[in-house]
Design an enzyme around this catalytic site. Structure first.
Site: not given
Ligand code: EPZ
Length: 426
Positions: A22-23, A116, A121, A304, A396
């Protein structure tokens, strides 16, 4: 409503294919905007954040076509510099469009991503770097607006190796005139992937993989084809699942070159690891051993995977601590783990855990992507049924966590409507 139901205490046994990262995929999609033409990106994961980025790119005038895991982006129609409000808010990574839109259209207007559930952030490092490159930044608390008739290469020193800021600077620098030097750049593997993609399009970047990057800006770009590597965080999550549930699992296409800290933590926890070509074998007999960890920028242990390792610690033999040094609010999951019977105390950014086995099934709630996945991992080691609510967060970033863990013998199922979203956008 979206719920994952898990029947715990099944040992895992089987093979899981690791999806594309994803990243890595999201910045690559954003970077495609720098060139007016067609790029083909392979191994793009079918996850909500990718679908959201596709909608944003289409809202800006591009055409996106997804065929399985291959995504073709035609950026010739790019005409709009205003990132659509709904999608921009839905996905924090929309901030990555600042650099490429400034580079290509000389103007960008996007909603301010705001805080978030994992922390505040801010994007001050992104904005200050773009200003140093010649952009004028204005806007209010809700939106950021930036203009740059011309971006100019310059020397930028980052006081913290922010992944997103490094990515934005890299993309702006490719479009800028002259040389940009980034001191203190993030070294995450996803930065290397972005650099390689930009090189595929014709950019020239020195120092890839190091904390000093030098971009030779203003070179003509061309069409290109690129393959996104496997997702190291998803692979780490499934390693965590083997550690919590026990058993023997083979992970296919895990990017092990960039998982040293994760593999080291797994081995310290008693997990036997063996690698043969693109197969990573993980075997766990009995309960994991307690392991202490501190998160930090790459190559340190990834924030993460902090929640997943917290879940593993909950069932470990003995006491352990995990210190979070990147996102201040990333312990929101601890309260939910406690509802599964875990013994966790949070003090000054550190979680102190006393392991016990088994946990007990309960209804818990996901607050963020990785925390949600961690609850699923913990539930694998809980007696009876657990339900993880609001698991749209998990969608997500995980293509299908139920499919993957079921392939390894876990008993879990998904109830909800996120899949419909995929059908609409495919
Ligand atoms: C990226 O977020 C990842 N997201 C995150 O993945 C990951 O946790 C994070 O890097 C760290 O590895 C994507 O790649 C899409 P940062 P990013 O800028 O770029 C502070 C996931 O679950 N900071 O390196 O936002 C910030 O507050 C996620 O997949 C500033 O102070 O991370 C944080 O404390 C979530 N000012 C720290 O730096 C800035 O301008 C690290 O943030 C920017 C960041």
């Amino acid at each position: 409503m979206s719920v994952i139901r898990i029947q715990g205490l099944q040992r895992l046994h089987g093979e899981i294919s690791i999806q594309g990262s994803k990243n890595a995929a999201l910045p690559v999609m954003a970077a495609a905007l720098l060139h007016s033409g067609v790029v083909v990106i392979k191994n793009v994961p079918g996850i909500q954040d990718v679908f959201c980025m596709m909608e944003i790119l289409e809202g800006l005038g591009c055409r996106c076509c997804r065929d399985g895991h291959t995504l073709t982006i035609d950026t010739r129609g790019l005409c709009c510099w205003q990132v659509p409000e709904d999608e921009g808010r839905r996905m924090r990574s929309s901030v990555m469009l600042l650099g490429p839109l400034l580079g290509r259209l000389h103007r960008v207007n996007t909603c301010y991503p705001g805080g978030c559930s994992i922390g505040r952030r801010p994007i001050d490092l992104h904005l200050s770097a773009l200003e140093q490159m010649g952009a004028k930044i204005c806007g209010d608390e809700e939106r950021v607006e930036a203009f740059a008739e011309k971006l100019c290469g310059t020397d930028i020193r980052l006081c913290f190796p922010s992944v997103g800021a490094t990515e934005n600077i890299l993309m702006a620098a490719v479009a800028a005139e002259g040389i940009t030097r980034i001191y203190g750049a993030a070294r995450e593997p996803e930065i290397q992937v972005l650099c390689r993609f930009l090189e595929t399009l014709g950019a020239r970047i020195d120092g890839i993989g190091s904390g000093f990057l030098q971009v030779h800006g203003g070179r003509p770009l061309h069409d290109g084809e690129f393959t996104v590597p496997g997702d190291r965080i998803v692979a780490g999550t499934y390693l965590g699942a083997v550690m919590a549930a026990g058993g023997e699992v083979c992970l296919l296409d895990a990017p092990t070159d960039h998982m040293a800290e994760t593999l080291c933590a797994a081995q310290q926890a008693g997990c036997m690891i063996e690698q043969k070509e693109n197969r990573l074998f993980a075997k766990m007999n009995g309960r994991p051993l307690a392991v202490n960890l501190a998160t930090g920028p790459y190559p340190e242990f990834s924030t993460d995977l902090q929640s997943v390792m917290l879940a593993v610690s909950c069932v470990a033999q003995g006491e352990s601590w995990i210190q979070e040094n990147v996102f201040e609010e990333r312990f929101a999951t601890a309260g939910e783990l406690t509802r599964l019977g875990a013994d966790i105390r949070i003090e000054d950014g550190t979680a102190f855990v006393r392991g016990k086995y088994p946990l007990r099934g309960n209804c818990v709630q996901a607050f963020d992507l990785r925390g949600g996945a961690a609850l699923v991992v913990a539930a694998l080691a809980a007696e009876g049924e657990s339900q993880v609510h609001d698991c749209f967060y998990i969608c997500r970033g995980y293509e299908d966590i139920c499919r993957d863990l079921t392939a390894a013998g876990a008993r879990l199922s998904f109830e909800g409507n996120e899949r419909k979203y995929e059908e609409n956008t495919a």
